[in-house]
Motif scaffolding. Structure first.
Motif, short mmCIF file in Angstrom:
data_model
loop_
_atom_site.label_atom_id
_atom_site.label_comp_id
_atom_site.label_asym_id
_atom_site.label_seq_id
_atom_site.Cartn_x
_atom_site.Cartn_y
_atom_site.Cartn_z
N ASP A 1 2.17 2.35 3.48
CA ASP A 1 3.14 1.59 4.25
C ASP A 1 4.34 2.45 4.66
OD1 ASP A 1 1.50 -0.55 3.98
OD2 ASP A 1 2.64 -1.52 2.38
N ARG B 1 -8.05 5.06 2.60
CA ARG B 1 -7.04 4.16 3.17
C ARG B 1 -6.55 4.67 4.52
NH1 ARG B 1 -5.63 0.56 4.99
NH2 ARG B 1 -3.92 -0.90 4.60
N SER C 1 0.84 -1.19 0.00
CA SER C 1 0.00 0.00 0.00
C SER C 1 0.88 1.25 0.00
CB SER C 1 -0.92 0.01 1.23
OG SER C 1 -1.60 1.23 1.35
N LYS C 2 0.34 2.31 -0.56
CA LYS C 2 1.08 3.57 -0.56
C LYS C 2 1.25 4.14 0.85
CE LYS C 2 -0.51 4.80 -5.19
NZ LYS C 2 -1.25 5.79 -6.02
N TYR D 1 2.56 11.76 0.78
CA TYR D 1 1.65 10.63 0.62
C TYR D 1 0.80 10.83 -0.64
CZ TYR D 1 -2.34 7.54 1.54
OH TYR D 1 -3.33 6.60 1.43
N LYS D 2 0.68 9.77 -1.50
CA LYS D 2 -0.03 9.87 -2.77
C LYS D 2 -1.33 9.07 -2.76
CE LYS D 2 3.31 12.28 -4.61
NZ LYS D 2 3.12 13.71 -4.96
N GLY D 3 -1.63 8.39 -1.63
CA GLY D 3 -2.82 7.54 -1.60
C GLY D 3 -4.09 8.32 -1.31
#
Length: 502
Positions: free
Chosen positions: A55, A97, A52-53, A91-93
């Motif tokens: 993590d 999430r 996952s992004k 962060y790109k997510g």
């Protein structure tokens, strides 16, 4: 799971071959062999681990969440704010999430508290006469025709479970001292240890661990009754769980059945009677008998003089102010410092080692109530002797007894009447007030409302002499037998021979 149970029954109980089970269920023979060989009763599926992004930012987010949990609830960052801060770090997510990660973390924290943290407790056991627990609670009652909020002091013996309830208008030092004194009186003695929370009326400062800076007056109370004060850790109510439960139970068992009362004293008498009735009826949870048995307590001794002292300066109008209300002080102490001793229901003014006066305490909890002034007209008599004109409109003298007011109306119509009235009132400084009042009432009944007549009547009352003399009846034998003649010429013989100038 139901299909696995059917497969196990067909194979182990009915003896069906794997080919027949394959035909009936549609499962592959390898799958059937795998479950039968593993001998499991429920299927276990391996969760796939996908990167996952989030993590790379998981540890940072955990650190933030742990820090936010220690802050006040209204000052914590929301999930969207934490997401924005992660985006600022790269962060790109998605936000979803991050929200799922926060929910999982909080669930893990709750589970940890329920298993090894605050959700798990150790049962406590106390010896007879070892300890008591104290706490405050809030409840409503109708007192004097008004519905008021009251602070209820709860005291409970840790061994016998006997408890005492007493209601007060405030949670102040003097209320606490009175509550403990009355509780020890009802319980018949003092335990060796008291368990309290960190209330401001007892603890001035909470240090690390068990370090406490205890209030000096509370220390005096502890030293007087010879018990040891033990304070709980902050936000650790389970350390005195018995009294915490009593606060809840008393609201349902006693407080809801409460009738209306004329004053707070009547309410406390009713609470004392109800507590004693409950002791006799309630069975002890661990021991035979009722909770009324109170063994192994130390002797109470004399009650603690539980006042709180303040230094006040008397105003030029002979007043001191406390809790928004002004109280009068004898005029001889105007513009001088005095000591104010505060009790739950009264105020005592002390100076030069003696008690000057005492007033009933007035507690007004309404923010819209106007300030009040409590006068005692006797405190102003020394000033009134120098300024008799103040008698007409003096605020303290509006509360004179009825006989004095009637006398004032009579004397006001005469010249110098105000001065005479002042001198009559000043008699209270040297004689009993009831005797002076009786002399005034007798003078009004006789129809002679004057200072001289009042003084004469007062002296007869104080000297113990009778105000009326018995009538003397003369006997008939004492009669005049020969009446004298009216002869004025007899006086000429007294003049002698006197020659007059011609």
């Amino acid at each position: 799971m139901d299909l696995l149970s059917v497969v196990r029954r067909w194979h182990h109980r009915d003896g069906l071959p794997i080919r027949e089970i394959e035909r009936r269920t549609g499962l592959s023979r390898n799958t059937i062999r795998k479950y039968l060989r593993a001998d499991t009763v429920e299927p276990v599926f391996r969760a796939s681990e996908r990167p996952s992004k989030l993590d790379l930012f998981a540890e940072k987010l955990k650190t933030w969440l742990a820090h936010e949990a220690t802050r006040p609830r209204k000052q914590r960052r929301t999930g969207k704010r934490l997401y924005s801060d992660l985006v600022a770090l790269g962060y790109k997510g998605s936000y979803g999430r991050v929200a799922a990660f926060i929910r999982t973390w909080r669930a893990e924290q709750r589970l940890a508290l329920q298993t090894t943290g605050r959700g798990v407790f150790i049962p406590l056991r106390f010896q007879p006469g070892e300890a008591f627990q104290f706490d405050w609670g809030e409840d409503w009652a109708v007192v004097g025709g008004r519905r008021v909020k009251l602070q209820v002091a709860h005291t409970k013996l840790s061994y016998s479970r006997a408890f005492v309830l007493r209601a007060y208008p405030l949670q102040t030092h003097e209320m606490l001292f009175d509550a403990l004194t009355e509780a020890f009186r009802m319980l018949g003695g003092v335990p060796r240890r008291g368990i309290f929370d960190n209330m401001k009326t007892a603890v001035d400062h909470v240090g690390r661990g068990k370090a406490r800076q205890v209030n000096l007056r509370f220390s005096a109370l502890v030293s007087h009754y010879l018990f040891e004060a033990d304070f709980c850790n902050p936000a650790s109510g389970w350390e005195k769980g018995q009294i915490e439960k009593t606060v809840q139970d008393a609201r349902r068992q006693i407080w809801q059945e409460m009738p209306h009362f004329p004053d707070l004293a009547a309410l406390n008498l009713w609470l004392e009677r109800r507590c004693r009735e409950y002791w006799a009826d309630q069975r002890h949870v661990d021991l035979p008998g009722s909770v009324a048995e109170v063994p192994h307590l130390m002797s109470m001794g004399r009650p603690f003089d539980g006042f709180v002292e303040h230094t006040k300066r008397v105003s030029p109008t002979c007043l001191i102010r406390f809790e928004g209300t002004s109280y009068s002080v004898p005029a001889s102490f105007a513009n001088r410092p005095v000591s104010l001793r505060v009790y739950p229901a009264r105020l005592v003014i002390v100076a030069e080692g003696r008690v000057l006066c005492e007033h009933g305490r007035i507690i007004e909890r309404s923010h819209t109530a106007s300030s009040r002034t409590v006068y005692d007209w006797r405190h102003y008599l020394a000033v009134l002797q120098r300024k008799p004109g103040a008698l007409r409109n003096g605020a303290p003298f509006a509360e004179l007894p009825q006989a004095f007011r009637v006398l004032q109306e009579h004397l006001r119509k005469r010249t110098g009447g105000e001065r005479d009235m002042v001198e009559v009132l000043a008699l209270v400084l040297h004689h009993d007030e009831q005797a002076v009042l009786c002399a005034v009432e007798l003078a009004l009944e006789d129809g002679v409302p004057t200072k001289t007549h009042i003084l004469n009547t007062l002296h007869r009352l104080t000297d113990g002499k009778k105000t009326a003399t018995a009538r003397i009846e003369t006997p008939q034998a004492l009669t005049l037998e020969r009446e004298p003649l009216a002869n004025t010429s007899r006086y000429d013989a007294l003049r002698g021979e006197i020659r007059h100038a011609s």
